[in-house]
Design a protein around this motif. Structure first.
Motif, PDB file in Angstrom:
ATOM      1  N   LEU A   1      80.393  80.323  -1.235  1.00  0.00           N
ATOM      2  CA  LEU A   1      81.822  80.595  -1.377  1.00  0.00           C
ATOM      3  C   LEU A   1      82.118  81.927  -0.719  1.00  0.00           C
ATOM      4  O   LEU A   1      81.436  82.927  -0.975  1.00  0.00           O
ATOM      5  CB  LEU A   1      82.227  80.638  -2.851  1.00  0.00           C
ATOM      6  CG  LEU A   1      83.707  80.969  -3.133  1.00  0.00           C
ATOM      7  CD1 LEU A   1      84.602  79.857  -2.605  1.00  0.00           C
ATOM      8  CD2 LEU A   1      83.925  81.176  -4.637  1.00  0.00           C
ATOM      9  N   SER A   2      83.130  81.941   0.155  1.00  0.00           N
ATOM     10  CA  SER A   2      83.590  83.169   0.801  1.00  0.00           C
ATOM     11  C   SER A   2      85.042  83.408   0.409  1.00  0.00           C
ATOM     12  O   SER A   2      85.854  82.472   0.404  1.00  0.00           O
ATOM     13  CB  SER A   2      83.486  83.064   2.326  1.00  0.00           C
ATOM     14  OG  SER A   2      82.154  82.979   2.744  1.00  0.00           O
ATOM     15  N   TYR A   3      85.343  84.661   0.095  1.00  0.00           N
ATOM     16  CA  TYR A   3      86.725  84.998  -0.265  1.00  0.00           C
ATOM     17  C   TYR A   3      87.025  86.402   0.250  1.00  0.00           C
ATOM     18  O   TYR A   3      86.217  87.327   0.086  1.00  0.00           O
ATOM     19  CB  TYR A   3      86.916  84.966  -1.778  1.00  0.00           C
ATOM     20  CG  TYR A   3      88.350  85.222  -2.198  1.00  0.00           C
ATOM     21  CD1 TYR A   3      89.284  84.193  -2.186  1.00  0.00           C
ATOM     22  CD2 TYR A   3      88.757  86.497  -2.587  1.00  0.00           C
ATOM     23  CE1 TYR A   3      90.591  84.426  -2.556  1.00  0.00           C
ATOM     24  CE2 TYR A   3      90.072  86.733  -2.962  1.00  0.00           C
ATOM     25  CZ  TYR A   3      90.984  85.700  -2.938  1.00  0.00           C
ATOM     26  OH  TYR A   3      92.284  85.928  -3.286  1.00  0.00           O
TER      27      TYR A   3
ATOM     28  N   ARG B   1      91.617  84.868   3.690  1.00  0.00           N
ATOM     29  CA  ARG B   1      90.635  83.863   4.062  1.00  0.00           C
ATOM     30  C   ARG B   1      89.850  83.389   2.852  1.00  0.00           C
ATOM     31  O   ARG B   1      89.554  84.173   1.954  1.00  0.00           O
ATOM     32  CB  ARG B   1      89.658  84.426   5.102  1.00  0.00           C
ATOM     33  CG  ARG B   1      90.316  84.777   6.419  1.00  0.00           C
ATOM     34  CD  ARG B   1      89.378  85.526   7.323  1.00  0.00           C
ATOM     35  NE  ARG B   1      89.936  85.683   8.650  1.00  0.00           N
ATOM     36  CZ  ARG B   1      89.333  86.284   9.649  1.00  0.00           C
ATOM     37  NH1 ARG B   1      88.134  86.811   9.470  1.00  0.00           N
ATOM     38  NH2 ARG B   1      89.898  86.377  10.827  1.00  0.00           N
ATOM     39  N   MET B   2      89.478  82.104   2.881  1.00  0.00           N
ATOM     40  CA  MET B   2      88.667  81.547   1.813  1.00  0.00           C
ATOM     41  C   MET B   2      87.936  80.326   2.359  1.00  0.00           C
ATOM     42  O   MET B   2      88.490  79.545   3.138  1.00  0.00           O
ATOM     43  CB  MET B   2      89.530  81.157   0.618  1.00  0.00           C
ATOM     44  CG  MET B   2      88.738  80.611  -0.566  1.00  0.00           C
ATOM     45  SD  MET B   2      89.789  80.320  -2.016  1.00  0.00           S
ATOM     46  CE  MET B   2      90.796  78.975  -1.388  1.00  0.00           C
TER      47      MET B   2
ATOM     48  N   ARG C   1      88.145  75.288   4.422  1.00  0.00           N
ATOM     49  CA  ARG C   1      88.442  76.655   4.847  1.00  0.00           C
ATOM     50  C   ARG C   1      89.953  76.840   4.931  1.00  0.00           C
ATOM     51  O   ARG C   1      90.663  76.008   5.498  1.00  0.00           O
ATOM     52  CB  ARG C   1      87.798  76.945   6.202  1.00  0.00           C
ATOM     53  CG  ARG C   1      88.285  78.202   6.876  1.00  0.00           C
ATOM     54  CD  ARG C   1      87.584  78.458   8.195  1.00  0.00           C
ATOM     55  NE  ARG C   1      86.201  78.859   8.000  1.00  0.00           N
ATOM     56  CZ  ARG C   1      85.503  79.547   8.901  1.00  0.00           C
ATOM     57  NH1 ARG C   1      86.052  79.895  10.043  1.00  0.00           N
ATOM     58  NH2 ARG C   1      84.253  79.876   8.662  1.00  0.00           N
TER      59      ARG C   1
ATOM     60  N   ARG D   1      85.507  90.474   3.314  1.00  0.00           N
ATOM     61  CA  ARG D   1      85.294  89.286   2.498  1.00  0.00           C
ATOM     62  C   ARG D   1      83.945  89.381   1.792  1.00  0.00           C
ATOM     63  O   ARG D   1      83.044  90.111   2.216  1.00  0.00           O
ATOM     64  CB  ARG D   1      85.359  88.008   3.333  1.00  0.00           C
ATOM     65  CG  ARG D   1      84.216  87.790   4.288  1.00  0.00           C
ATOM     66  CD  ARG D   1      84.426  86.503   5.087  1.00  0.00           C
ATOM     67  NE  ARG D   1      83.285  86.128   5.883  1.00  0.00           N
ATOM     68  CZ  ARG D   1      83.033  86.557   7.108  1.00  0.00           C
ATOM     69  NH1 ARG D   1      83.864  87.413   7.678  1.00  0.00           N
ATOM     70  NH2 ARG D   1      81.960  86.147   7.763  1.00  0.00           N
TER      71      ARG D   1
ATOM     72  N   ASN E   1      80.788  86.987   0.290  1.00  0.00           N
ATOM     73  CA  ASN E   1      80.169  85.677   0.411  1.00  0.00           C
ATOM     74  C   ASN E   1      79.027  85.556  -0.584  1.00  0.00           C
ATOM     75  O   ASN E   1      78.166  86.442  -0.670  1.00  0.00           O
ATOM     76  CB  ASN E   1      79.649  85.452   1.833  1.00  0.00           C
ATOM     77  CG  ASN E   1      78.948  84.101   1.985  1.00  0.00           C
ATOM     78  OD1 ASN E   1      77.732  84.023   1.940  1.00  0.00           O
ATOM     79  ND2 ASN E   1      79.719  83.051   2.154  1.00  0.00           N
TER      80      ASN E   1
END
Length: 690
Positions: free
Chosen positions: A210-212, A216-217, A239, A683, A685
């Motif tokens: 999970l990237s936030y 962006r996500m 995405r 971000r 991750n």
């Protein structure tokens, strides 16, 4: 680079080939047919006197990286006929790149601009080798994924956000720095990018990430399994990317149009399946399926606004490979690709049909064998059909003669011979004969000589010819200009042509690995259909350009835990600049980057990357000094960083990473004066395996 007692044409290459084949990485775009015509062009070079030679071809570079893409033969990089940059998994991770296109900033000579396409078909990045960008679509470079061409037929180039691939599924990327039409045909005009994904045998088990971060996500899930002789992998991701800032921070004009950025929000869903079935000891069947879809925005203020717009792309590919005696191989590959855009385009005249579709079907066969101990040959052929439907983008909504599907057909045969003349001297020679339904038949040969001066130092001298076929957009507009009411005597459009010569050095001095290249490229018949002056001049092939320059990359360990990679490129262009198509300043005077990585301990790893590029030509002839916009986009620099920690979470391998791009929060322009990159982007991750 230590010497060995092995034989580079047998032992070293055999080990390398077995390793790559076991990883199923030998999956290049593999044409072939029962046509021996082109193969016979290379057979006279095979000298039977050398059949038993090279038994003492020892010493040469056992630890040199092996590449797959230069000639379609598995070769140490210092034996390839062209310059090749390899971006491995660790390099891609250390880059901290969010978009796949950003990774190519690390390649010497590569120019990357963030979300630079305002043509309302897509809002995407420009990736170009050596500049030569006269539109926001870079249409002079071939891009492959596992040997499958993703070069778009409508405008040319690649829609990077629409590719059905997740970055973590990439095993390595090989960038051929220079024309390679001898191996991959038309559109391999400036360079070739071959993206090689991970084999399912290497991705067993499950993982999730999970990237936030800033606007962006992304979430990614992957599972790899095995059932008997079948191994498989499934990847799914979603995405969300809000793209550029709504307003330009430092506009070049106070006119409202020049103060607002483009619409470029994206919501991307990706699903991939890859399987491999080991039929027996010699035969393997591989199959892949991929999907990329979701809503996208593209357009500019006070011009066009795309509403109800979605993208839907998928492909299916099957590849049968048979291992032959003497490290030979026969492959048969077929794939189908389909891209669709559904949307309505609204402007002051009302709503237009923004639907478009592109379909590609291709069949390739390739055969690799060694006729003597000193030689290897790869040869084959391909057939392809593209079908494009885009009435609005092609400007043919009201023209019944042009309305409908546009077909493009291609057939080609190719061959490449690798000949070890003696232990320290290698000759690569090959060519492709290709026929397409737009411009007919072209012959693109290549000749390269690699001399191992010592085990640690190799010099390469090569010359090749390359072509670029017109895109559908360019072909349709040729038909428009040659209509009875316009310029019926206008000569037919011809393919762009290139003559490329390069002198390269690959070696090691102490612990420093060096890759240096001088190039001299002569481009003719450069296509221009957008400029209204072209038909009046009597030719749609608007201009010529002569490009000269250099590229340098070195890698060195500062310590056991700290490594540095530095890349530098630059040069100049001379052009007649006819019809207002300006190539003279299209190559930046310099473009360089520095990467430092440090492994603090088993858990902690960090990287810092600095990029800098000199001023570039404004990508338009419509600049206006009175409104504050000059001929050049000023140079820029930026800094990216990544810090990661690996540990066990409830017994599961886990990694947490913090990535910051554009640390200094610089607001600069790329390619155009209405294309300002986002400021600082950060971000988090988190990835875990279970």
């Amino acid at each position: 680079m230590q010497g060995s007692n092995g034989n580079i044409s047998s032992n070293h290459r055999e080990r390398a080939f077995r390793k790559l084949r076991s990883s199923h990485l030998v999956s290049l775009r593999s044409p072939s047919s029962l046509t021996w015509g082109l193969l016979l062009c290379t057979l006279p070079f095979i000298h039977t006197a050398h059949a038993e030679a090279n038994n003492d071809e020892s010493i040469f570079l056992d630890d040199v990286p092996v590449v797959l893409s230069a000639s379609r033969l598995v070769q140490p990089v210092n034996e390839a006929p062209v310059a090749v940059t390899v971006l491995d998994r660790e390099t891609i991770r250390d880059s901290g790149a969010w978009d796949l296109s950003e990774v190519f900033r690390l390649v010497p000579g590569m120019f990357v601009a963030y979300h630079a396409d305002p043509n309302f078909y897509s809002a995407d990045s420009t990736v170009a080798y050596h500049g030569m960008v006269t539109s926001t679509t870079s249409d002079r470079m071939q891009v492959l994924i596992d040997g499958r061409s993703v070069y778009s037929g409508l405008f040319g180039g690649v829609n990077w956000s629409d590719l059905p691939i997740v970055m973590d599924d990439i095993e390595r990327i090989e960038v051929v720095r220079g024309p390679d039409s001898a191996s991959y045909g038309a559109n391999s005009f400036l360079a070739v990018i071959n993206i090689i994904t991970r084999h399912p045998a290497e991705t067993q088990g499950a993982s999730a990430s999970l990237s936030y971060g800033t606007n962006r996500m992304e979430g990614v899930f992957r599972y790899g399994g095995k059932s008997g002789n079948l191994t498989y992998q499934i990847t799914a991701s979603e995405r969300k990317d809000n793209g550029e800032s709504d307003r330009i921070h430092n506009p070049t004009s106070q006119i409202l149009f020049w103060t607002l950025n483009k619409y470029d929000n994206k919501n991307i869903q990706i699903f991939n399946f890859r399987g491999a079935y080991q039929i027996n000891a010699s035969d393997t069947l591989e199959f892949q399926f991929g999907y990329n879809g979701g809503p996208r925005l593209a357009g500019e203020y006070d011009n066009f606004i795309s509403i109800d717009r979605t993208s839907s792309n998928h492909f299916e590919m099957i590849n049968w490979r048979r291992a032959l005696e003497g490290n030979g191989e026969l492959t048969v590959k077929a794939y189908h690709t389909e891209e669709r855009i559904n949307g309505r385009l609204m402007d002051s005249d009302g709503i237009s049909n923004g639907n478009a579709s592109f379909k590609r079907d291709e069949l390739d066969v390739q055969h690799t064998f060694s006729p003597t101990a000193a030689t290897r040959i790869v040869w084959g052929a391909t057939v392809r059909q593209d079908v494009t439907y885009a009435p609005y983008y092609l400007g043919v909504e009201d023209n019944q003669y042009l309305f409908g599907n546009f077909y493009y057909r291609l057939g080609s045969i190719f061959s490449n011979l690798e000949w070890h003349i003696r232990p320290d001297l290698l000759l690569n020679t090959g060519a492709m004969v290709e026929n397409n339904s737009y411009t007919g038949t072209e012959f693109t040969p290549r000749l390269a000589l690699n001399w191992h001066v010592t085990p640690d130092h190799t010099i390469r001298l090569g010359h090749s010819r390359a072509t670029r076929a017109p895109s559908v957009y360019e072909k349709v507009y040729e038909t428009y200009w040659r209509a009875p009411g316009e310029y019926p005597n206008l000569p037919k459009i011809e393919p762009e042509k290139a003559k490329a010569t390069d002198l390269g050095y690959i070696g090691r001095i102490g612990k420093i690995d060096l890759d240096f290249r001088l190039f001299y490229d002569d481009y003719t018949n450069l296509i221009d259909v957008k400029n209204h002056k072209s038909p009046k001049s009597g030719n749609l092939n608007a201009g010529n350009a002569l490009m000269r320059g250099y590229e340098l990359q070195f890698k060195a360990p500062l310590s056991d835990k700290t490594h540095v990679v530095y890349s530098l490129s630059g040069g100049g262009v001379k052009s007649d600049n006819v019809n207002g198509v300006i190539y003279t300043d299209s190559l930046p005077a310099y473009n360089h980057n520095l990467t430092i990585t440090h492994q603090f301990n088993e858990q902690w790893r960090g990287s810092l990357i600095a990029y800098q590029i000199s001023r570039t030509k404004f990508n338009d002839t419509d600049f206006n000094l009175g409104e504050g916009r000059g001929y050049f986009i000023e140079g820029n620099k930026r800094f990216d960083a990544k810090l990661s920690r690996r540990f066990l979470l409830c017994g599961r391998p886990t990694e947490v990473a913090v990535i910051v791009q554009n640390i200094a929060n610089a607001h600069y322009f790329e390619l155009r004066h209405d294309n300002e990159v986002p400021g600082r982007l950060a971000r988090l991750n988190v990835k875990t395996e279970f």
